[in-house]
Write an enzyme that holds these catalytic residues in place. Structure first.
Site, PDB file in Angstrom:
ATOM      1  N   LYS A 197      -5.724  10.126  10.473  1.00  0.00           N
ATOM      2  CA  LYS A 197      -6.834   9.288  10.943  1.00  0.00           C
ATOM      3  C   LYS A 197      -7.665  10.053  11.989  1.00  0.00           C
ATOM      4  O   LYS A 197      -7.248  11.106  12.454  1.00  0.00           O
ATOM      5  CB  LYS A 197      -6.283   7.984  11.517  1.00  0.00           C
ATOM      6  CG  LYS A 197      -5.469   7.175  10.488  1.00  0.00           C
ATOM      7  CD  LYS A 197      -6.341   6.531   9.425  1.00  0.00           C
ATOM      8  CE  LYS A 197      -5.639   6.160   8.130  1.00  0.00           C
ATOM      9  NZ  LYS A 197      -4.647   5.121   8.189  1.00  0.00           N
TER      10      LYS A 197
HETATM   11  C1  LIG Z   1      -3.597   4.160   7.680  1.00  0.00           C
HETATM   12  C2  LIG Z   1      -3.887   2.773   7.341  1.00  0.00           C
HETATM   13  C3  LIG Z   1      -3.079   1.705   7.754  1.00  0.00           C
HETATM   14  C4  LIG Z   1      -1.711   1.881   8.303  1.00  0.00           C
HETATM   15  O1  LIG Z   1      -1.648   2.456   9.504  1.00  0.00           O
HETATM   16  P1  LIG Z   1      -0.287   3.176   9.929  1.00  0.00           P
HETATM   17  O2  LIG Z   1      -0.668   3.684  11.287  1.00  0.00           O
HETATM   18  O3  LIG Z   1      -0.023   4.251   8.940  1.00  0.00           O
HETATM   19  O4  LIG Z   1       0.768   2.151   9.976  1.00  0.00           O
HETATM   20  C5  LIG Z   1      -3.494   0.415   7.502  1.00  0.00           C
HETATM   21  N1  LIG Z   1      -4.636   0.171   6.861  1.00  0.00           N
HETATM   22  C6  LIG Z   1      -5.428   1.164   6.428  1.00  0.00           C
HETATM   23  C7  LIG Z   1      -6.681   0.805   5.713  1.00  0.00           C
HETATM   24  C8  LIG Z   1      -5.062   2.489   6.617  1.00  0.00           C
HETATM   25  O5  LIG Z   1      -5.820   3.462   6.120  1.00  0.00           O
END
Ligand SMILES: *Cc1c(COP(=O)(O)O)cnc(C)c1O
Length: 381
Positions: A197
């Site tokens: 991210k």
């Molecule tokens: C990455 C992601 C998540 C989950 O987040 P984590 O930190 O991996 O638990 C939830 N929703 C979306 C749309 C994502 O891309």
């Protein structure tokens, strides 16, 4: 589940390969982590608090924020705080990371999937209006790729039915909608700091909460249901009246996050620049449709560059010949047995599900790399 149109396997970094994702680790991360490792607090301590505060000032207009171990934790916490009960219904996006929807299965909440908009892959508010009813207790939306959803329209429906909106903003830190930053719009907004991210802490997440009066409860539920402040002040008589879990972030992770905040503006504008190059070059190519471009009332966070391509798998093979990685990344959630299985009742999703493709976009990419990807695509497939 279809197995005929598999994605290609993950590509190695190196050999001039243009990979799809790459983590961004800020310059000061190592320094801040090693300083943290010298202190008494490596679990949840003062750095977590500082990270919450700085994050909130940057993205959430000072709303209360609670740092947690993952974006999934933040969503689960939001769903609990929204008061969802077994048997309640929620309207949720079908096209998202499974993390958006899996917490509902733990809670016995019934998921009603809304279709996507063809031009954005965000939730289709017209479909939400058809689905909402007296059993609906929340609307969840995801800002796919970083483009904010139609928040005014979503909030209008939510207001009519007196239910909260929960935003999955995992793709969208730094984005805004009609002048308001995503993070300050709805009752709850979740961010993810998973490896790829915008901001990563290895794994981590943040929940912004509009209603100040539930902050203390959020903090208790993040830590087994225990009032941690009271405990640290020597009050060991704390009763536990709510079922919490271990959702908290560590100071080690927060140290990485604090370093990431210092570089956020820089990485965000680099991402936007790359996204712009894609948009300029791919908006007018035969057999291809560019997702989420052309909006002037909202700012795109440029996490994913997604296209709809005829003969998607052929394009993917062509890109691979030129050492360019591409992938579908997310799949419609209703294809999974645990999430109900496919019912062929979402016409927009049905129409694009074999056609969308995500192109490389991360901070290790140069503008030249992106021009090159565009040239390869424009040469045909
Ligand atoms: C990455 C992601 C998540 C989950 O987040 P984590 O930190 O991996 O638990 C939830 N929703 C979306 C749309 C994502 O891309």
């Amino acid at each position: 589940m279809k197995t005929t149109q598999n994605d290609l396997p993950i590509m190695e970094v190196g050999n001039e390969n243009i990979v799809l994702f790459h983590p961004h680790i800020a310059k000061n991360a190592t320094k801040y982590v090693s300083e943290t490792l010298e202190t008494r607090w490596i679990g949840q301590g003062p750095k977590v608090e500082r990270f919450e505060k700085e994050f909130s000032e940057k993205f959430c207009r000072g709303l209360n924020t609670v740092a947690v171990g993952s974006g999934t934790d933040a969503l689960h916490l939001a769903y609990i705080l929204a008061g969802l009960q077994p048997g309640d219904e929620v309207i949720a996006p079908v096209f998202t990371c499974t993390a958006t929807n899996i917490p509902f299965l733990y809670m016995g909440v019934k998921i009603v999937f809304a279709d996507v908009q063809k031009n954005t892959l965000n939730i289709d508010v017209e479909h939400v209006k058809e689905l909402v009813n007296e059993k609906t207790k929340a609307i969840v939306c995801v800002h796919y790729g970083g483009l904010p959803c139609d928040m005014d329209e979503i909030h209008q429906v939510a207001k009519e039915w007196g239910i909260p909106v929960i935003e999955d903003a995992a793709h969208a830190p730094g984005s805004s909608y009609r002048g308001t930053p995503v993070g300050a719009i709805s009752e709850f907004t979740m961010f993810s700091f998973q490896a790829i991210k915008h901001i990563t802490t290895g794994d981590g997440g943040m929940l912004s909460i509009k209603d100040k009066s539930i902050l203390a409860k959020a903090e208790r539920i993040r830590w087994f249901g225990i009032d941690r402040c009271a405990k640290q002040q020597g009050n060991w008589e704390n009763d536990i009246k709510e079922i919490g879990y271990k959702y908290q972030m560590t100071d080690i992770a927060a140290a990485i996050g604090l370093a990431a905040l210092e570089e956020f503006d820089e990485i965000s504008s680099h991402r936007r620049k790359l996204f712009e190059i894609y948009e300029q070059n791919l908006s007018d190519v035969d057999g291809l449709h560019f997702i989420g471009g052309g909006y002037t009332d909202r700012v795109h966070a440029a996490w994913l560059c997604t296209i709809i391509a005829e003969k998607r798998i052929d394009l993917q093979h062509k890109l691979r010949e030129f050492n360019i990685e591409s992938n579908q990344v997310h799949y419609r959630n209703d294809r999974y047995t645990i999430l109900g299985g496919r019912r062929n009742n979402l016409p927009n999703m049905d129409a694009i599900e074999d056609k969308y493709l995500v192109l490389p976009l991360h901070t290790k990419l140069t503008e030249e790399n992106v021009y090159h990807v565009c040239e390869v695509i424009k040469s045909g497939w």
